[in-house]
Enzyme design. Sequence first.
Site, short mmCIF file in Angstrom:
data_model
loop_
_atom_site.label_atom_id
_atom_site.label_comp_id
_atom_site.label_asym_id
_atom_site.label_seq_id
_atom_site.Cartn_x
_atom_site.Cartn_y
_atom_site.Cartn_z
N GLU A 117 6.45 3.74 -15.98
CA GLU A 117 5.19 4.52 -15.39
C GLU A 117 4.44 3.51 -14.30
OE1 GLU A 117 3.54 7.01 -15.18
OE2 GLU A 117 2.99 7.98 -16.78
N ASP A 121 -3.38 5.61 -18.24
CA ASP A 121 -5.10 5.67 -18.03
C ASP A 121 -5.31 6.08 -19.59
OD1 ASP A 121 -7.47 6.37 -17.68
OD2 ASP A 121 -7.22 7.58 -15.78
N ARG A 183 0.32 7.23 -1.57
CA ARG A 183 1.55 6.63 -1.96
C ARG A 183 2.29 5.52 -1.42
NH1 ARG A 183 1.83 9.94 -6.69
NH2 ARG A 183 1.77 12.02 -6.34
#
Length: 193
Positions: A117, A121, A183
Amino acid sequence: MPQPQPAVPSVPASLPTVVIGDDHFELYLSAAAIAARIKELGAEIEKDYAGKRPIFIGILNGAFIFLADLIREVDLDVEMDFFKLSSYGDAKISSGNVQLLKSVDAKLAGRDIIVVEDIVDSGLSMNYIRRQLLTLRPASLRFCTLLYKEEVAKLEFEVDYIGFKIPKHFVIGYGLDYQQLKRNLKDIYKLAE
Ligand code: IMP
Ligand code: MG
């Protein structure tokens, strides 16, 4: 006599702040710091999986860059595949509703799986992935995340490999997006308070 063209000034690989609409982001983790930590994680995984053939499962979209860099630090026979989840939409906080948009193609029963990952969060996504993968009866199942928001993550298990534990900042870059953008930043930036 025409003057020689001045050399184009060298600019830093990435600027120290990024602006998206009204939001300002400041440099938080440099590409060099990320790369150094990934080298360590790769070495650890390489040692733990010596003689095995693990399959890394990256969680799309965010983990694609981390996965690409991580597996190149692991000198073993490795396989890889992707899961695609959706929960954030375009917001800065999770909708709390995790959906599986793409499953893996490879057979996972009896395999040594490492889930990769970008960030944990709330922990909802990882809890969901773990429950899904356990039903497939892998030989082993471990979890690796580049970033881990310790104060807010509510996981039903321990993450085996963590790049950096961070406060609950909203971060972008190195695979992490805000409204699908940024990104492609080499460094990681955090939302300025
Ligand atoms: P969780 O289910 O709340 O743990 O969220 C996990 C997913 O939300 C991650 O895989 C990311 O794609 C996304 N996410 C969580 N925090 C951030 C952030 O600070 N920036 C960008 N994406 C994030
Ligand atoms: Mg994600």
